[in-house]
Design an enzyme around this catalytic site. Structure first.
Site, PDB file in Angstrom:
ATOM      1  N   TYR A 149       0.861  -1.181   0.000  1.00 23.39           N
ATOM      2  CA  TYR A 149       0.000   0.000   0.000  1.00 23.39           C
ATOM      3  C   TYR A 149       0.894   1.226   0.000  1.00 23.39           C
ATOM      4  CZ  TYR A 149      -3.392   3.431   1.788  1.00 23.39           C
ATOM      5  OH  TYR A 149      -4.196   4.525   1.970  1.00 23.39           O
ATOM      6  N   ASP A 244       9.258   2.464  -0.759  1.00 23.64           N
ATOM      7  CA  ASP A 244       8.305   3.182   0.081  1.00 23.64           C
ATOM      8  C   ASP A 244       8.654   2.856   1.533  1.00 23.64           C
ATOM      9  OD1 ASP A 244       6.220   3.990   1.671  1.00 23.64           O
ATOM     10  OD2 ASP A 244       4.644   3.315   0.296  1.00 23.64           O
ATOM     11  N   LYS A 272       5.526   9.718   8.320  1.00 21.54           N
ATOM     12  CA  LYS A 272       5.322   9.237   9.697  1.00 21.54           C
ATOM     13  C   LYS A 272       6.381   9.727  10.680  1.00 21.54           C
ATOM     14  CE  LYS A 272       2.428   5.546   8.151  1.00 21.54           C
ATOM     15  NZ  LYS A 272       1.046   5.514   8.470  1.00 21.54           N
TER      16      LYS A 272
HETATM   17  N1  HOZ Z   1      -1.882   1.311   6.888  1.00 20.65           N
HETATM   18  C1  HOZ Z   1      -2.104   2.714   6.974  1.00 20.65           C
HETATM   19  C2  HOZ Z   1      -0.831   3.413   7.150  1.00 20.65           C
HETATM   20  N2  HOZ Z   1       0.237   2.894   6.412  1.00 20.65           N
HETATM   21  C3  HOZ Z   1      -3.101   3.012   8.036  1.00 20.65           C
HETATM   22  C4  HOZ Z   1      -3.453   4.455   8.194  1.00 20.65           C
HETATM   23  C5  HOZ Z   1      -4.731   4.846   7.487  1.00 20.65           C
HETATM   24  O1  HOZ Z   1      -4.987   4.375   6.380  1.00 20.65           O
HETATM   25  O2  HOZ Z   1      -5.436   5.652   8.059  1.00 20.65           O
END
Ligand code: HOZ
Length: 431
Positions: A149, A244, A272
């Protein structure tokens, strides 16, 4: 009704109001608890490794705002830096000194990055990196991996992980077919499939983008040689390798996953941890590629709030504190302790589990066997995960509300937190 919440709680009232005004009641789908059932709680405040919900209930938090809170919530050093920065002004839209400091730090700590541009989110970082790769190579095809993702970027919402996977829509409506056609997807860890794709379409491929440690379909790892193979294929065929590292950057090691694996990508996306909890992202890489960005080059990319002084101050304070306190060593020690506790509990159960951990990131799959890709991860018993999640939550421990997300430890988690978590998890698993 689910055990998480009663209809009269403040959280339930807030969620009812939120649903009236916000689609699904949330500003990011994974927060809606659809992966586990029930309704989300609302958080009132957070400090260290703990959060307090709107009804005053205290929880040990293993989500850590999905990664940024590596020192725990609201660490004094970050709050002080943000407060001082706020007093100097919230946003300028003019270059500010902390942007230069942040760029210098990123380039110093991540040797593959010679130049970096700061943006406002991980999604912006990956979106811009893909555009840059296309502009630099003058090619259009992008290769991604199933279950990886990269934020909600049109070209990358194809067989995507995280919320897209949880909600059963790894291919989003609204992404033009013509655009999705330019994205090729491969199973993670399938070196033969990658070689075959490059043999057939190598000349069309602008970039291969991946999470070097996939952490949005649970958490799993590259087989030995897989990342090296991708590096070689990209070099041979003139495509760019994009890591990423929005989740893994400055978390799994000071230099991210690329330091752990010893691989040099052409471009890296960050987010992050570098924002200390404020909205931030970054993408960087070889100078000759980065120089293709506007205003020096033809690839346009911009942002009013990019390099925001508060985000820079928060990120710099957090990163320097990590360095000063040997944070990564601490996190590894804590992770090892956490893992030992989990494995003790799992031994006492009569079912199969797979527990994966790298440093302060972890995931428990409710299945046996090996997990090397999305198809393996999807074998996990999601109903069992949901029961476990709710039992832990009822006991005061908050894990991510989806089987397909990673958990995060922070330097603020104490031994007492880990012990209580092991106790609650054991009860939740009937161990
Ligand atoms: N897996 C997502 C962050 N890499 C979670 C955060 C989101 O989508 O709100």
């Amino acid at each position: 009704m689910h055990p998480t919440i009663d209809n009269h709680s403040r959280s339930a009232q807030l969620f009812a109001a939120a649903r009236r005004y916000i689609p699904g009641g949330v500003n990011s789908p994974v927060r809606a608890f659809r992966g586990v059932g029930g309704e989300p709680f609302f958080v009132q405040r957070a400090a260290g490794a703990h959060i307090w919900d709107a009804d005053g209930r205290e929880l040990i938090d293993y989500v850590g705002t999905w990664g940024p809170a590596i020192l725990g919530h609201a660490p004094a050093v970050v709050i002080d830096a943000v407060r001082a920065a706020a007093e100097r002004g919230l946003s300028f839209g003019i270059p500010n000194p902390d942007e230069v400091e942040m760029a210098r730090l990123i380039c110093d700590w991540v040797p593959s990055i010679q130049k970096v541009r700061l943006v406002n989110s991980g999604t912006e970082a990956t979106m811009s990196a893909v555009r840059l790769a296309r502009g630099f190579t003058q090619r259009e095809r992008v290769v991604k991996f199933e279950g990886c993702y990269h934020g909600h970027v049109d070209s990358l919402l194809v067989k995507a992980g995280s919320g897209a996977l949880t909600h059963g829509q790894p291919d989003s409506a609204g992404v033009p077919a013509a655009l999705a056609e330019l994205t090729s997807t491969l199973p993670f860890n399938d070196a033969a499939a990658a070689r075959a794709l490059f043999a057939e379409r190598g000349r069309e491929i602008a970039a291969v983008i991946l999470e070097p440690i996939p952490a949005n379909a649970g958490l799993y790892f590259a087989r030995p040689g897989f990342l090296e193979g991708l590096r070689e294929l990209c070099t041979q065929h003139g495509a760019l390798l994009i890591f990423d590292e929005v989740m893994t950057g400055f978390r799994v090691a000071r230099g991210g996953a690329q330091e752990l694996y010893g691989i040099t990508p052409d471009l890296t996306c960050l987010g992050k941890v570098i924002g200390g909890g404020l909205p931030v992202g970054a993408f960087g890489g070889r100078a000759e590629i980065m120089d293709a960005l506007s205003p020096d080059g033809p690839v346009y990319q911009a942002g009013t709030l990019s390099g925001n002084p508060l985000a820079m101050a928060a990120g710099l304070a957090q990163l320097r504190e990590l360095e000063r306190t040997d944070g990564w060593k601490k996190l590894e020690a804590l992770g090892a302790k956490f893992e030992a506790g989990v494995r003790e509990v799992l031994k006492k159960t009569r079912r199969d589990f797979v527990f994966h951990r790298v440093g302060s990131m972890f995931c428990l799959f409710f299945t046996g066997g090996e997990i090397f890709n999305l198809a393996d991860a999807q074998r996990s018993d999601r109903a069992a995960f949901a029961r476990f999640f709710h039992a832990c939550l009822a006991g005061g421990v908050y894990f991510a509300p989806s089987q397909f997300e990673a958990g995060f430890l922070s330097t603020a988690h104490s031994e007492a937190d880990l012990e209580k978590t092991a106790e609650i998890a054991a009860r939740a698993l009937g161990a």
